[in-house]
Design a protein around this motif. Structure first.
Motif, PDB file in Angstrom:
ATOM      1  N   VAL A  48     -15.968 -10.040   6.886  1.00 13.42           N
ATOM      2  CA  VAL A  48     -17.318  -9.549   7.162  1.00 13.42           C
ATOM      3  C   VAL A  48     -18.289 -10.080   6.109  1.00 13.42           C
ATOM      4  O   VAL A  48     -19.369 -10.573   6.441  1.00 13.42           O
ATOM      5  N   MET A  49     -17.893 -10.024   4.843  1.00 18.88           N
ATOM      6  CA  MET A  49     -18.759 -10.525   3.777  1.00 18.88           C
ATOM      7  C   MET A  49     -18.989 -12.030   3.927  1.00 18.88           C
ATOM      8  O   MET A  49     -20.087 -12.523   3.723  1.00 18.88           O
ATOM      9  N   PHE A  50     -17.943 -12.772   4.305  1.00 19.85           N
ATOM     10  CA  PHE A  50     -18.067 -14.219   4.467  1.00 19.85           C
ATOM     11  C   PHE A  50     -19.001 -14.538   5.630  1.00 19.85           C
ATOM     12  O   PHE A  50     -19.849 -15.429   5.526  1.00 19.85           O
ATOM     13  N   GLN A  51     -18.874 -13.825   6.741  1.00 18.79           N
ATOM     14  CA  GLN A  51     -19.755 -14.051   7.886  1.00 18.79           C
ATOM     15  C   GLN A  51     -21.207 -13.739   7.527  1.00 18.79           C
ATOM     16  O   GLN A  51     -22.120 -14.455   7.938  1.00 18.79           O
ATOM     17  N   GLN A  52     -21.429 -12.682   6.751  1.00 20.53           N
ATOM     18  CA  GLN A  52     -22.782 -12.359   6.307  1.00 20.53           C
ATOM     19  C   GLN A  52     -23.326 -13.470   5.412  1.00 20.53           C
ATOM     20  O   GLN A  52     -24.493 -13.839   5.508  1.00 20.53           O
ATOM     21  N   PHE A  53     -22.474 -14.002   4.540  1.00 19.07           N
ATOM     22  CA  PHE A  53     -22.886 -15.099   3.666  1.00 19.07           C
ATOM     23  C   PHE A  53     -23.382 -16.288   4.470  1.00 19.07           C
ATOM     24  O   PHE A  53     -24.360 -16.926   4.119  1.00 19.07           O
ATOM     25  N   LEU A  54     -22.716 -16.581   5.586  1.00 19.57           N
ATOM     26  CA  LEU A  54     -23.102 -17.734   6.393  1.00 19.57           C
ATOM     27  C   LEU A  54     -24.476 -17.557   7.044  1.00 19.57           C
ATOM     28  O   LEU A  54     -25.056 -18.527   7.527  1.00 19.57           O
ATOM     29  N   THR A  55     -25.009 -16.333   7.046  1.00 17.30           N
ATOM     30  CA  THR A  55     -26.329 -16.099   7.640  1.00 17.30           C
ATOM     31  C   THR A  55     -27.447 -16.125   6.599  1.00 17.30           C
ATOM     32  O   THR A  55     -28.615 -16.042   6.953  1.00 17.30           O
ATOM     33  N   VAL A  56     -27.109 -16.203   5.330  1.00 13.94           N
ATOM     34  CA  VAL A  56     -28.102 -16.275   4.254  1.00 13.94           C
ATOM     35  C   VAL A  56     -27.819 -17.517   3.417  1.00 13.94           C
ATOM     36  O   VAL A  56     -26.800 -18.169   3.580  1.00 13.94           O
ATOM     37  N   ASP A  57     -28.711 -17.813   2.490  1.00  8.52           N
ATOM     38  CA  ASP A  57     -28.541 -19.021   1.678  1.00  8.52           C
ATOM     39  C   ASP A  57     -27.492 -18.888   0.585  1.00  8.52           C
ATOM     40  O   ASP A  57     -26.833 -19.853   0.217  1.00  8.52           O
ATOM     41  N   SER A  58     -27.351 -17.688   0.010  1.00  7.69           N
ATOM     42  CA  SER A  58     -26.399 -17.501  -1.083  1.00  7.69           C
ATOM     43  C   SER A  58     -25.971 -16.041  -1.157  1.00  7.69           C
ATOM     44  O   SER A  58     -26.643 -15.164  -0.617  1.00  7.69           O
ATOM     45  N   ALA A  59     -24.844 -15.806  -1.827  1.00  7.06           N
ATOM     46  CA  ALA A  59     -24.318 -14.450  -1.953  1.00  7.06           C
ATOM     47  C   ALA A  59     -23.383 -14.378  -3.155  1.00  7.06           C
ATOM     48  O   ALA A  59     -22.836 -15.390  -3.599  1.00  7.06           O
ATOM     49  N   THR A  60     -23.208 -13.171  -3.644  1.00  8.63           N
ATOM     50  CA  THR A  60     -22.270 -12.897  -4.728  1.00  8.63           C
ATOM     51  C   THR A  60     -21.381 -11.752  -4.279  1.00  8.63           C
ATOM     52  O   THR A  60     -21.870 -10.785  -3.686  1.00  8.63           O
ATOM     53  N   MET A  61     -20.075 -11.873  -4.538  1.00  5.05           N
ATOM     54  CA  MET A  61     -19.172 -10.789  -4.145  1.00  5.05           C
ATOM     55  C   MET A  61     -17.997 -10.680  -5.105  1.00  5.05           C
ATOM     56  O   MET A  61     -17.592 -11.661  -5.731  1.00  5.05           O
ATOM     57  N   LEU A  62     -17.485  -9.471  -5.210  1.00  8.18           N
ATOM     58  CA  LEU A  62     -16.256  -9.209  -5.945  1.00  8.18           C
ATOM     59  C   LEU A  62     -15.126  -9.202  -4.935  1.00  8.18           C
ATOM     60  O   LEU A  62     -15.237  -8.596  -3.872  1.00  8.18           O
ATOM     61  N   THR A  63     -14.055  -9.885  -5.257  1.00  6.33           N
ATOM     62  CA  THR A  63     -12.887  -9.892  -4.383  1.00  6.33           C
ATOM     63  C   THR A  63     -11.649 -10.120  -5.238  1.00  6.33           C
ATOM     64  O   THR A  63     -11.717 -10.056  -6.471  1.00  6.33           O
ATOM     65  N   GLU A  64     -10.538 -10.374  -4.590  1.00  6.64           N
ATOM     66  CA  GLU A  64      -9.295 -10.675  -5.301  1.00  6.64           C
ATOM     67  C   GLU A  64      -8.658 -11.904  -4.681  1.00  6.64           C
ATOM     68  O   GLU A  64      -8.789 -12.136  -3.482  1.00  6.64           O
ATOM     69  N   LEU A  65      -7.978 -12.662  -5.514  1.00  7.78           N
ATOM     70  CA  LEU A  65      -7.170 -13.773  -5.033  1.00  7.78           C
ATOM     71  C   LEU A  65      -5.724 -13.300  -4.958  1.00  7.78           C
ATOM     72  O   LEU A  65      -5.255 -12.578  -5.851  1.00  7.78           O
ATOM     73  N   ALA A  66      -5.029 -13.682  -3.910  1.00 10.72           N
ATOM     74  CA  ALA A  66      -3.609 -13.370  -3.756  1.00 10.72           C
ATOM     75  C   ALA A  66      -2.813 -14.468  -4.447  1.00 10.72           C
ATOM     76  O   ALA A  66      -2.961 -15.644  -4.130  1.00 10.72           O
ATOM     77  N   LEU A  67      -1.988 -14.085  -5.395  1.00 16.56           N
ATOM     78  CA  LEU A  67      -1.170 -15.049  -6.124  1.00 16.56           C
ATOM     79  C   LEU A  67       0.161 -15.256  -5.407  1.00 16.56           C
ATOM     80  O   LEU A  67       0.659 -14.343  -4.740  1.00 16.56           O
ATOM     81  N   PRO A  68       0.765 -16.431  -5.523  1.00 19.03           N
ATOM     82  CA  PRO A  68       2.034 -16.706  -4.844  1.00 19.03           C
ATOM     83  C   PRO A  68       3.150 -15.729  -5.209  1.00 19.03           C
ATOM     84  O   PRO A  68       4.029 -15.465  -4.395  1.00 19.03           O
ATOM     85  N   ASP A  69       3.103 -15.150  -6.420  1.00 14.36           N
ATOM     86  CA  ASP A  69       4.147 -14.212  -6.840  1.00 14.36           C
ATOM     87  C   ASP A  69       3.906 -12.793  -6.332  1.00 14.36           C
ATOM     88  O   ASP A  69       4.630 -11.871  -6.685  1.00 14.36           O
ATOM     89  N   GLY A  70       2.876 -12.606  -5.506  1.00 17.69           N
ATOM     90  CA  GLY A  70       2.561 -11.278  -4.973  1.00 17.69           C
ATOM     91  C   GLY A  70       1.513 -10.533  -5.783  1.00 17.69           C
ATOM     92  O   GLY A  70       1.030  -9.492  -5.362  1.00 17.69           O
ATOM     93  N   GLY A  71       1.152 -11.065  -6.938  1.00 19.84           N
ATOM     94  CA  GLY A  71       0.127 -10.432  -7.765  1.00 19.84           C
ATOM     95  C   GLY A  71      -1.264 -10.683  -7.209  1.00 19.84           C
ATOM     96  O   GLY A  71      -1.444 -11.380  -6.203  1.00 19.84           O
ATOM     97  N   ARG A  72      -2.230 -10.072  -7.894  1.00 21.29           N
ATOM     98  CA  ARG A  72      -3.632 -10.201  -7.500  1.00 21.29           C
ATOM     99  C   ARG A  72      -4.462 -10.534  -8.721  1.00 21.29           C
ATOM    100  O   ARG A  72      -4.137 -10.111  -9.819  1.00 21.29           O
ATOM    101  N   ARG A  73      -5.538 -11.266  -8.499  1.00 22.67           N
ATOM    102  CA  ARG A  73      -6.446 -11.602  -9.592  1.00 22.67           C
ATOM    103  C   ARG A  73      -7.867 -11.250  -9.148  1.00 22.67           C
ATOM    104  O   ARG A  73      -8.369 -11.816  -8.182  1.00 22.67           O
TER     105      ARG A  73
END
Length: 125
Positions: free
Chosen positions: A66-91
């Motif tokens: 949802v946040m990504f789709q909203q970003f595509l409708t405006v020029d720029s955006a900032t968001m907090l999220t997490e990356l999924a690490l291959p070992d199952g962790g999160r960043r």
């Protein structure tokens, strides 16, 4: 500042530690710097073959889409999220993204690793 100066500045940022840079098209990562690969627990080449959905934990997909789709409708955006690490962790990361072509599918993002901030806060306590 000429184009050559701008190119030199961008090349230095591309090589910088601590700053993940991602070039995308639609929901796909097209290219990224080595630091973003490190942030993802992958090589830059591996990360550049993935979509944002493949880089984030499954329980965040609905919210991030949802946040990504909203970003595509405006020029720029900032968001907090997490990356999924291959070992199952999160960043945890802060993503600041901008469209290259207003209304178009190409974008660029700066990704900052927030897990280091958490480590520093714990050390200070």
């Amino acid at each position: 500042m000429g184009v050559e100066d701008l190119t030199a500045h961008m090349a230095a940022l591309w090589r910088a530690r601590g700053v993940g840079l991602v070039l995308g098209h639609g929901d796909r990562v097209v290219r990224c710097n080595d630091e973003f690969g490190v942030q993802c627990g992958r090589t830059a080449q591996e990360a550049a073959r993935l979509t944002w959905q493949e880089l984030t934990p499954p329980d965040r997909h609905d919210r991030d889409v949802v946040m990504f789709q909203q970003f595509l409708t405006v020029d720029s955006a900032t968001m907090l999220t997490e990356l999924a690490l291959p070992d199952g962790g999160r960043r945890p990361v802060l993503v600041a993204a901008a469209q290259v072509d207003p209304g178009g599918p190409r974008w660029i993002a700066v990704v900052l690793d927030l897990s280091k901030d958490e480590q520093l806060r714990r050390m200070a306590e």
